[in-house]
Design a protein around this motif. Structure first.
Motif, mmCIF file in Angstrom:
data_model
loop_
_atom_site.group_PDB
_atom_site.id
_atom_site.type_symbol
_atom_site.label_atom_id
_atom_site.label_comp_id
_atom_site.label_asym_id
_atom_site.label_seq_id
_atom_site.Cartn_x
_atom_site.Cartn_y
_atom_site.Cartn_z
ATOM 1 N N TYR A 264 -6.297 -1.262 -3.162
ATOM 2 C CA TYR A 264 -5.886 -1.982 -1.956
ATOM 3 C C TYR A 264 -6.891 -3.074 -1.599
ATOM 4 O O TYR A 264 -6.492 -4.180 -1.224
ATOM 5 C CB TYR A 264 -5.704 -1.029 -0.771
ATOM 6 C CG TYR A 264 -5.245 -1.765 0.465
ATOM 7 C CD1 TYR A 264 -3.939 -2.232 0.566
ATOM 8 C CD2 TYR A 264 -6.118 -2.032 1.506
ATOM 9 C CE1 TYR A 264 -3.505 -2.933 1.681
ATOM 10 C CE2 TYR A 264 -5.704 -2.730 2.628
ATOM 11 C CZ TYR A 264 -4.399 -3.177 2.706
ATOM 12 O OH TYR A 264 -3.986 -3.884 3.810
ATOM 13 N N THR A 265 -8.161 -2.792 -1.726
ATOM 14 C CA THR A 265 -9.186 -3.803 -1.435
ATOM 15 C C THR A 265 -9.009 -5.012 -2.345
ATOM 16 O O THR A 265 -9.055 -6.158 -1.887
ATOM 17 C CB THR A 265 -10.594 -3.206 -1.615
ATOM 18 O OG1 THR A 265 -10.742 -2.105 -0.715
ATOM 19 C CG2 THR A 265 -11.667 -4.240 -1.335
ATOM 20 N N LYS B 61 0.826 -1.211 0.000
ATOM 21 C CA LYS B 61 0.000 0.000 0.000
ATOM 22 C C LYS B 61 0.856 1.256 0.000
ATOM 23 O O LYS B 61 0.586 2.198 -0.753
ATOM 24 C CB LYS B 61 -0.948 0.004 1.202
ATOM 25 C CG LYS B 61 -1.912 1.163 1.178
ATOM 26 C CD LYS B 61 -2.979 1.053 2.216
ATOM 27 C CE LYS B 61 -3.978 2.189 2.011
ATOM 28 N NZ LYS B 61 -5.176 2.005 2.761
ATOM 29 N N ASP C 142 -7.786 3.201 -2.467
ATOM 30 C CA ASP C 142 -8.579 2.315 -1.612
ATOM 31 C C ASP C 142 -9.121 1.119 -2.394
ATOM 32 O O ASP C 142 -9.110 -0.008 -1.907
ATOM 33 C CB ASP C 142 -9.728 3.077 -0.948
ATOM 34 C CG ASP C 142 -9.246 4.027 0.137
ATOM 35 O OD1 ASP C 142 -8.113 3.832 0.636
ATOM 36 O OD2 ASP C 142 -9.996 4.965 0.483
#
Length: 140
Positions: free
Chosen positions: A43-44, A33, A40
């Protein structure tokens, strides 16, 4: 695409049910990250792919342990363990390729140069490595 969506959903459910990732996995994901400056949504996706792959790796490792303790002949054990090790290697390669799908070209470059871990090979070790008769391991 449906398989990947299932994998992501499965990994999310797995984590929600109280199963935490290991400390080293958490550090690796944090490194991803920060080094790659993931959004976001990136990253998910990366987190889900990574956790799913790690769950499968744990299953493979348990199977290797089970085979190692079994009553099979050594040749049969070696053959099965070798196949599982190959499967684990392929799984890690696929995990890294799946992670790269979510990255921009610049992020891919950073991933390859800074983040992706390359394990050094130890050429003289094998599945049935015998330290007592290994020319490399024996003191001279």
């Amino acid at each position: 695409m449906k398989v990947l969506a299932f994998a992501i959903a499965f990994a999310c459910c797995y984590r929600m049910n109280g199963q935490a990732v290991s400390k080293s996995d958490s550090l690796y994901l944090t490194t991803l990250k920060t080094e790659l400056a993931l959004t976001d949504s990136q990253y998910t996706y990366v987190d889900s792919v990574y956790v799913y792959a790690q769950m499968r790796i744990v299953v493979i490792d348990k199977e290797v342990q089970k085979i190692s303790r079994s009553d099979l002949q050594q040749e049969a054990k070696d053959e099965k363990v070798k196949a599982l090790i190959s499967e684990k290697k392929n799984l890690k390669e696929m995990r890294d390729l799946d992670i790269q799908l979510a990255l921009t070209e610049e992020q891919k470059k950073i991933f390859e140069e800074k983040v992706k871990t390359v394990k050094p090979t130890a050429g003289h070790f094998g599945i049935s490595h015998d330290r007592a008769s290994c020319v490399v391991c024996l003191p001279k």
